[in-house]
Scaffold this motif. Structure first.
Motif, PDB file in Angstrom:
ATOM      1  N   ALA A   7       4.618   2.082  -4.394  1.00 12.27           N
ATOM      2  CA  ALA A   7       3.218   2.456  -4.573  1.00 12.27           C
ATOM      3  C   ALA A   7       3.010   3.261  -5.848  1.00 12.27           C
ATOM      4  CB  ALA A   7       2.730   3.250  -3.353  1.00 12.27           C
ATOM      5  N   MET A   8       3.909   4.177  -6.123  1.00  6.01           N
ATOM      6  CA  MET A   8       3.750   5.040  -7.290  1.00  6.01           C
ATOM      7  C   MET A   8       4.115   4.341  -8.592  1.00  6.01           C
ATOM      8  SD  MET A   8       4.795   8.835  -5.910  1.00  6.01           S
ATOM      9  CE  MET A   8       6.249   8.375  -4.951  1.00  6.01           C
ATOM     10  N   ALA A   9       4.861   3.241  -8.515  1.00  2.48           N
ATOM     11  CA  ALA A   9       5.224   2.485  -9.715  1.00  2.48           C
ATOM     12  C   ALA A   9       4.156   1.465 -10.089  1.00  2.48           C
ATOM     13  CB  ALA A   9       6.559   1.770  -9.507  1.00  2.48           C
ATOM     14  N   ALA A  10       3.128   1.308  -9.258  1.00  4.68           N
ATOM     15  CA  ALA A  10       2.157   0.235  -9.431  1.00  4.68           C
ATOM     16  C   ALA A  10       0.828   0.742  -9.981  1.00  4.68           C
ATOM     17  CB  ALA A  10       1.922  -0.462  -8.095  1.00  4.68           C
ATOM     18  N   GLN A  11       0.151  -0.146 -10.685  1.00  7.07           N
ATOM     19  CA  GLN A  11      -1.216   0.153 -11.107  1.00  7.07           C
ATOM     20  C   GLN A  11      -2.165   0.147  -9.910  1.00  7.07           C
ATOM     21  OE1 GLN A  11      -2.159   1.004 -14.307  1.00  7.07           O
ATOM     22  NE2 GLN A  11       0.055   0.974 -14.672  1.00  7.07           N
ATOM     23  N   ARG A  12      -1.898  -0.748  -8.949  1.00 12.79           N
ATOM     24  CA  ARG A  12      -2.700  -0.823  -7.731  1.00 12.79           C
ATOM     25  C   ARG A  12      -1.776  -1.082  -6.557  1.00 12.79           C
ATOM     26  NH1 ARG A  12      -5.732  -4.877  -6.795  1.00 12.79           N
ATOM     27  NH2 ARG A  12      -4.876  -6.358  -8.286  1.00 12.79           N
TER      28      ARG A  12
END
Length: 288
Positions: free
Chosen positions: A185-190
């Motif tokens: 989740a934290m590595a993603a743009q969304r």
């Protein structure tokens, strides 16, 4: 606070061909299978998939949706190998980038810290380096130590499945392991979060302490209520892996005619149709 709850069709409707998609879960454990099945219903292709893979990777690979796979492993846990992924890899149908599990996690950590790479000892002296020509090593500025410079694994979108979420996107797991879903989740743009139940925020502590709150609404873009949305993988404590159905999946995958029938029955339908077909599978076996 914004209500982010949407239908599964609306959530997956925001994906586009060519995206880099991280898929949470671990092997055949708490995979966002309802979200994956919705991708299969759409014309979304040329994906880079980043995952500790299980049947999510097998299904997407068989359907020709993956161009490149970045992974630590692909396994069904109780069945060592996913036959669909194995077949795709053996025939060279997808590009692969395989990492040691520690390196894979470091890549996600680098992405969520918005760094180009993180140094790590894992991989030194192994076949991971020659198998990945783009990998580099770096020397510490403080000593003579050498490290692998694990590149960041940034994601356009992450798909994760949890036990509970509120409409704003606060996500809760109740099982034994978070499976690095917070890092995805934290590595993603969304991030698209599917949950067994969407509950009021105040109810998130009814079944677990605050330690079970995996990540906050800040990292969630959309929330989908998807009962049995991890099937046929585990979603403890809500349900265990459907071992009988997983064996049916794996056996069907080894025969073209059987696989065509499996796809017609379970994949060429909507989510309600999928679960109805699974119920008939168990009823035919005399199981409740």
């Amino acid at each position: 606070m914004a209500d982010k709850q949407v239908s599964i069709e609306e959530a997956i409707g925001t994906l586009e061909s060519g995206m880099t998609v991280g898929i949470g879960g671990w092997g055949s454990r708490r995979k966002p299978m309802a979200l994956v099945r919705e991708i299969l219903r759409r014309d979304i292709t040329d994906l880079t998939v980043v995952a500790f893979g299980g049947p999510d990777v097998g299904l997407l690979a068989e359907a020709g949706r993956i161009r490149r796979l970045v992974y630590g492993f692909v396994s069904l846990d109780s069945i060592p190998l996913d036959p669909l992924f194995t077949r795709a890899r053996e025939r060279g149908a997808i590009e692969v980038e395989e990492y040691d599990e520690g390196m894979f996690v470091a890549g996600l950590r680098a992405a969520n810290a918005r760094l180009d790479f993180l140094p790590i000892r894992a991989g030194l002296g192994s076949d991971v380096l020659p198998a990945n020509p783009r990998l580099r090593t770096v020397r510490s500025p403080y000593s003579d130590a050498e490290y692998v410079a694990m590149p960041a694994l940034p994601l356009d979108v992450a798909l994760v499945h949890v036990n509970r979420a509120d409409p704003q996107g606060n996500a809760q797991y109740l099982g034994p392991d978070p499976y690095f879903d917070d890092l995805f989740a934290m590595a993603a743009q969304r991030t698209i979060v599917s949950a067994e139940k969407v509950v009021p925020t105040a109810a998130l502590l009814d079944e677990g302490s605050f330690h079970t709150l995996l990540f906050s609404r800040l990292y969630a873009s959309a929330v989908v209520e998807a009962p049995r949305g991890a099937h046929f993988t585990t979603c403890a404590p809500d349900y265990d892996r459907d071992e009988a159905f997983q064996k049916h999946y794996a056996a069907s995958a080894k025969d073209p005619d059987a696989w065509a029938e499996f796809a017609r029955t379970y994949l060429h339908t909507d989510e309600a149709g999928y679960h109805a077909a699974v119920a008939r599978f168990h009823a035919d076996r005399g199981e409740s």
